[in-house]
Design an enzyme around this catalytic site. Structure first.
Site, mmCIF file in Angstrom:
data_model
loop_
_atom_site.group_PDB
_atom_site.id
_atom_site.type_symbol
_atom_site.label_atom_id
_atom_site.label_comp_id
_atom_site.label_asym_id
_atom_site.label_seq_id
_atom_site.Cartn_x
_atom_site.Cartn_y
_atom_site.Cartn_z
ATOM 1 N N ASP A 55 0.780 -1.242 0.094
ATOM 2 C CA ASP A 55 0.079 -0.108 -0.012
ATOM 3 C C ASP A 55 1.054 1.315 0.026
ATOM 4 O OD1 ASP A 55 -2.799 1.337 0.618
ATOM 5 O OD2 ASP A 55 -1.452 1.984 2.250
ATOM 6 N N GLU A 122 -1.503 -5.518 -4.124
ATOM 7 C CA GLU A 122 -0.527 -4.659 -3.236
ATOM 8 C C GLU A 122 0.681 -5.429 -2.535
ATOM 9 O OE1 GLU A 122 -3.310 -1.029 -1.402
ATOM 10 O OE2 GLU A 122 -3.460 -3.173 -0.540
#
Length: 219
Positions: A55, A122
């Site tokens: 992220d 991610e």
């Protein structure tokens, strides 16, 4: 992959081909594609910590990209960045890369949360970053991550709530620290969003609440 099925060398080669990067650390690559349902049954690392790192890598890549390419002010850059890092944008990137077919999991589809595809994307970003640095991670992101189309989340939330209750969503907006902050409540749940304008704050709050409700529906 089928429920409970482990990787073969052929699977690894196909995953690396989809990613466009050959891992030095094969165990790290496998961890990127290991859902917690699989590790809970069969042991080994899952990809949840990698999601956390990924992220931040995605945020940094997009932030630097927009900073270099646009002379817009901070507020507009923030709005633009959100279109790249939203769950919808990450899910679209995962579909383009075709990553879910390599996911190691256990149990039925109901065991997978609604954010599994975006979390997987991610995790793979983080794996590439740890294995080879920012340059190959940036190439992967440049290849697959694009700006998500803006959706009218107020309308989406309205339709979702009206299918389940007679009471429509309730919005309350106030100014705090020079920005507008909106709180929306529906179906016994609330969420907030902020923006430079009322409409922007309401839209972000609606999106936040809609995603919470959809996530709750998965469990």
């Amino acid at each position: 992959m089928r429920n409970g099925e482990d990787w073969t060398e052929q699977t690894r080669a196909q995953a690396e081909e989809a990613i466009g990067y050959a891992f030095r650390d094969g165990e790290l690559l496998k961890a990127c594609f290991t859902h917690s349902t699989f590790s809970n049954v069969f042991g080994g690392r899952d990809n949840e910590r990698l999601e956390f790192l990924g992220d931040s890598v995605v945020q940094l890549y997009i932030t630097e990209k927009l900073y270099k390419e646009s002379g817009a002010d901070e507020g507009k850059l923030t709005d633009k960045r959100q279109k790249f890092v939203s769950q919808k944008a990450l899910e679209s990137a995962e579909r383009r890369a075709g990553l879910m077919r390599f996911l190691r999991r256990s149990g039925g589809e109901s065991n997978l949360g609604g954010k599994t595809p975006s979390n997987l994307f991610e995790a793979v970003v983080a794996g590439i970053y740890l294995d080879g640095g920012m340059a190959p991670a940036a190439r992967f992101l440049e290849r697959y991550l694009t700006e998500a189309e803006t959706e009218n989340y107020k309308s989406i939330l309205q339709e979702y709530v009206q299918e389940r209750a007679k009471q429509p969503p309730e919005y309350r907006t106030e100014e705090k620290g020079g920005e507008h902050v909106c709180t929306v409540r529906a179906l016994g749940v609330s969420a907030s969003g902020a923006g430079s304008r009322n409409k922007e704050a309401e839209m972000r709050a609606a999106q936040a609440l809609y995603e919470i409700l959809k996530e709750r529906e998965q469990h």
